[in-house]
Design a protein around this motif. Structure first.
Motif, PDB file in Angstrom:
ATOM      1  N   LEU A 141     -28.533 -36.352  14.237  1.00  0.00           N
ATOM      2  CA  LEU A 141     -29.866 -36.296  14.852  1.00  0.00           C
ATOM      3  C   LEU A 141     -29.976 -35.141  15.845  1.00  0.00           C
ATOM      4  CD1 LEU A 141     -30.221 -37.601  18.030  1.00  0.00           C
ATOM      5  CD2 LEU A 141     -29.490 -39.614  16.805  1.00  0.00           C
ATOM      6  N   PHE A 142     -28.830 -34.754  16.433  1.00  0.00           N
ATOM      7  CA  PHE A 142     -28.875 -33.666  17.430  1.00  0.00           C
ATOM      8  C   PHE A 142     -29.164 -32.310  16.771  1.00  0.00           C
ATOM      9  CE2 PHE A 142     -26.406 -37.058  19.358  1.00  0.00           C
ATOM     10  CZ  PHE A 142     -27.121 -37.231  20.535  1.00  0.00           C
ATOM     11  N   GLU A 143     -28.959 -32.243  15.461  1.00  0.00           N
ATOM     12  CA  GLU A 143     -29.354 -31.024  14.735  1.00  0.00           C
ATOM     13  C   GLU A 143     -30.742 -31.204  14.136  1.00  0.00           C
ATOM     14  OE1 GLU A 143     -26.449 -30.240  11.707  1.00  0.00           O
ATOM     15  OE2 GLU A 143     -24.819 -30.268  13.189  1.00  0.00           O
ATOM     16  N   ILE A 144     -30.968 -32.371  13.533  1.00  0.00           N
ATOM     17  CA  ILE A 144     -32.204 -32.578  12.756  1.00  0.00           C
ATOM     18  C   ILE A 144     -33.442 -32.662  13.656  1.00  0.00           C
ATOM     19  CG2 ILE A 144     -33.407 -34.173  11.189  1.00  0.00           C
ATOM     20  CD1 ILE A 144     -30.627 -34.921  10.071  1.00  0.00           C
ATOM     21  N   VAL A 145     -33.346 -33.428  14.740  1.00  0.00           N
ATOM     22  CA  VAL A 145     -34.547 -33.680  15.555  1.00  0.00           C
ATOM     23  C   VAL A 145     -35.102 -32.395  16.189  1.00  0.00           C
ATOM     24  CG1 VAL A 145     -35.489 -34.969  17.521  1.00  0.00           C
ATOM     25  CG2 VAL A 145     -34.029 -36.119  15.862  1.00  0.00           C
ATOM     26  N   PRO A 146     -34.256 -31.573  16.838  1.00  0.00           N
ATOM     27  CA  PRO A 146     -34.831 -30.334  17.417  1.00  0.00           C
ATOM     28  C   PRO A 146     -35.416 -29.419  16.330  1.00  0.00           C
ATOM     29  CG  PRO A 146     -32.658 -30.782  18.339  1.00  0.00           C
ATOM     30  CD  PRO A 146     -32.842 -31.737  17.212  1.00  0.00           C
ATOM     31  N   ALA A 147     -34.753 -29.353  15.163  1.00  0.00           N
ATOM     32  CA  ALA A 147     -35.262 -28.498  14.083  1.00  0.00           C
ATOM     33  C   ALA A 147     -36.619 -29.007  13.593  1.00  0.00           C
ATOM     34  CB  ALA A 147     -34.255 -28.466  12.934  1.00  0.00           C
ATOM     35  N   LEU A 148     -36.724 -30.330  13.489  1.00  0.00           N
ATOM     36  CA  LEU A 148     -37.986 -30.943  13.042  1.00  0.00           C
ATOM     37  C   LEU A 148     -39.100 -30.657  14.058  1.00  0.00           C
ATOM     38  CD1 LEU A 148     -39.212 -32.826  10.890  1.00  0.00           C
ATOM     39  CD2 LEU A 148     -38.452 -34.775  12.261  1.00  0.00           C
ATOM     40  N   THR A 149     -38.758 -30.805  15.344  1.00  0.00           N
ATOM     41  CA  THR A 149     -39.743 -30.548  16.401  1.00  0.00           C
ATOM     42  C   THR A 149     -40.249 -29.105  16.303  1.00  0.00           C
ATOM     43  OG1 THR A 149     -38.510 -32.092  17.785  1.00  0.00           O
ATOM     44  CG2 THR A 149     -40.133 -30.721  18.901  1.00  0.00           C
ATOM     45  N   GLU A 150     -39.305 -28.171  16.106  1.00  0.00           N
ATOM     46  CA  GLU A 150     -39.698 -26.753  15.995  1.00  0.00           C
ATOM     47  C   GLU A 150     -40.649 -26.542  14.829  1.00  0.00           C
ATOM     48  OE1 GLU A 150     -39.494 -24.206  18.067  1.00  0.00           O
ATOM     49  OE2 GLU A 150     -38.703 -25.836  19.286  1.00  0.00           O
ATOM     50  N   GLU A 151     -40.317 -27.138  13.677  1.00  0.00           N
ATOM     51  CA  GLU A 151     -41.155 -26.965  12.477  1.00  0.00           C
ATOM     52  C   GLU A 151     -42.548 -27.557  12.695  1.00  0.00           C
ATOM     53  OE1 GLU A 151     -40.605 -25.156   9.744  1.00  0.00           O
ATOM     54  OE2 GLU A 151     -38.771 -24.581  10.795  1.00  0.00           O
ATOM     55  N   ILE A 152     -42.601 -28.700  13.370  1.00  0.00           N
ATOM     56  CA  ILE A 152     -43.910 -29.340  13.623  1.00  0.00           C
ATOM     57  C   ILE A 152     -44.743 -28.462  14.552  1.00  0.00           C
ATOM     58  CG2 ILE A 152     -45.033 -31.328  14.741  1.00  0.00           C
ATOM     59  CD1 ILE A 152     -42.556 -32.933  13.531  1.00  0.00           C
ATOM     60  N   LYS A 153     -44.086 -27.934  15.564  1.00  0.00           N
ATOM     61  CA  LYS A 153     -44.797 -27.044  16.497  1.00  0.00           C
ATOM     62  C   LYS A 153     -45.342 -25.832  15.748  1.00  0.00           C
ATOM     63  CE  LYS A 153     -42.479 -27.991  20.884  1.00  0.00           C
ATOM     64  NZ  LYS A 153     -41.374 -27.527  21.691  1.00  0.00           N
ATOM     65  N   LYS A 154     -44.498 -25.253  14.854  1.00  0.00           N
ATOM     66  CA  LYS A 154     -44.922 -24.068  14.079  1.00  0.00           C
ATOM     67  C   LYS A 154     -46.122 -24.419  13.207  1.00  0.00           C
ATOM     68  CE  LYS A 154     -40.544 -21.887  13.277  1.00  0.00           C
ATOM     69  NZ  LYS A 154     -39.565 -21.818  12.216  1.00  0.00           N
ATOM     70  N   ALA A 155     -46.021 -25.568  12.534  1.00  0.00           N
ATOM     71  CA  ALA A 155     -47.092 -25.969  11.612  1.00  0.00           C
ATOM     72  C   ALA A 155     -48.402 -26.199  12.357  1.00  0.00           C
ATOM     73  CB  ALA A 155     -46.679 -27.246  10.876  1.00  0.00           C
ATOM     74  N   LYS A 156     -48.284 -26.651  13.602  1.00  0.00           N
ATOM     75  CA  LYS A 156     -49.497 -26.949  14.384  1.00  0.00           C
ATOM     76  C   LYS A 156     -50.097 -25.692  15.018  1.00  0.00           C
ATOM     77  CE  LYS A 156     -49.467 -31.727  15.814  1.00  0.00           C
ATOM     78  NZ  LYS A 156     -49.331 -32.624  16.948  1.00  0.00           N
ATOM     79  N   ALA A 157     -49.233 -24.642  15.162  1.00  0.00           N
ATOM     80  CA  ALA A 157     -49.688 -23.435  15.887  1.00  0.00           C
ATOM     81  C   ALA A 157     -50.776 -22.712  15.106  1.00  0.00           C
ATOM     82  CB  ALA A 157     -48.516 -22.513  16.137  1.00  0.00           C
TER      83      ALA A 157
END
Ligand code: FAD
Length: 321
Positions: free
Chosen positions: A305-321
């Protein structure tokens, strides 16, 4: 043969799990015959009559001034007296804190074990399913001879499926002496008012023991923020005081039904799963591919989760930008 379902009430109404226990009794009707219910207390005739339409042959009304407040001595003695009279083969309790307090005592009076936390029943071969090792294994316990005592896990049986029909209320005379009651009941525990209503959330990010330290919560908070989600948790996280109790999901926390439920580092114990059953989509992130949560998940990521969660957060932020 017959089944006795022991009901539980508080603050003037039946605990919902009483109806779940009745539903388990109905499922077993082909194997164990008529279903009876036991209503224990004082001045609960009106309450008892509500149960008559739930497919029971009879509701036994066990009233006594010494049963006005719950005590393990009073309830177990009253139930024992009823059981000696009607001799049920199977006794079903809802798996509540109260039943866990006195059901083993009643079972011991008959020299029997209590098969606790039952999540499913099979009338065809008279077996009861209960989980072992945090839900990794299911065991089947076979009925051999009565009386057999079981308690059913919250949410495992549908309260609405308790059946119909019109049974009757039958008063049962209980004889009790004050000297037989060894404890003095305190006023019932009142839950604090909740300020977080997880049930209103469309998206929930829920975190479990996989997060390891309180300091690491930041990564799930970031994910929740990026998603516009509410933050929730499994019980150990709230027990540790890392998040407030009102954010706990499960049988002793809130029941939620969001559109999307992220289970991050949560194993998927039955007590957690019963709280998330109503979720439309469950996404699980767990490093153990055999974690029981994956059986309930619509989408799963096996990994850290320490790899997956931050990566997922980044992707969501990118998709929302
Ligand atoms: C009467 C009773 C009532 C209860 N009520 C509730 C309730 O309301 N709610 C509730 O949640 N529980 C409840 N419980 C507790 C329940 O039985 C479980 O103990 C609890 O749900 C486990 O929480 P968990 O999944 O966070 O922890 P664990 O079972 O310890 O699981 C942690 C998970 O994290 C994974 N993990 C570890 N490290 C990582 C990593 N780096 N990356 C990804 N995954 C990782 C592990 O593989 C594991 O699956 C109750 C228990 C009882 C007896």
């Amino acid at each position: 043969m017959s089944t006795l379902v022991v009901l539980e009430h508080g603050t003037g109404k039946w605990n919902r799990m009483s109806f779940e226990a009745l539903s388990a009794g109905s499922e077993l009707r082909d194997a164990f015959g008529d279903v009876y219910a036991a209503a224990i207390g004082q001045n609960i005739g009106e309450l008892a009559s509500q149960v008559t339409r739930y497919g029971v042959a009879k509701v036994f009304l066990l009233e006594h001034p010494l049963l006005a407040d719950y005590t393990p001595d009073g309830y177990s003695l009253a139930l024992e007296q009823l059981m000696r009279k009607i001799q049920p083969d199977l006794v079903i309790f809802p798996h509540t804190y109260q039943a866990r307090d006195y059901a083993p005592k009643v079972a011991a009076r008959f020299g029997r074990p209590l098969v606790s936390d039952v999540i499913a029943v099979n009338p065809a071969n008279k077996t009861f399913v209960r989980q072992l090792f945090q839900g990794k294994l299911n065991s089947e316990v076979k009925f051999v001879e009565g009386p057999c005592f079981i308690s059913v896990q919250a949410g495992a049986f549908r309260a609405t499926e308790a059946g119909d029909g019109t049974g009757a209320v039958e008063p049962f005379h209980v004889s009790l002496e004050p000297s037989q009651i060894r404890s003095k009941p305190e006023p019932p525990y009142r839950e604090a008012q909740r300020s977080v209503d997880l049930n209103a959330a469309d998206v929930i990010v829920s975190v479990g023991r996989g997060i390891k330290e309180k300091e690491n919560l930041k990564i799930v908070e970031d994910l929740a923020e990026a998603l516009g989600a509410e933050l929730a948790a499994s019980r150990p996280i709230c027990d540790n005081g890392w998040l407030p109790m009102e954010r706990q999901v499960g049988s002793s926390g809130q029941t939620v039904s969001p559109k999307v439920y992220f289970a991050v580092g949560i194993s998927g114990a039955i007590q957690h799963l019963v709280g998330i059953k109503g979720s439309k989509t469950i996404v699980a992130i767990n490093k153990d591919e055999n974690a029981p949560i994956f059986e309930s998940a619509d989408y799963g990521a096996v990994g850290d989760l320490f790899e997956i969660v931050p990566a997922l957060t980044e992707e969501i932020k990118k998709a929302k930008a």
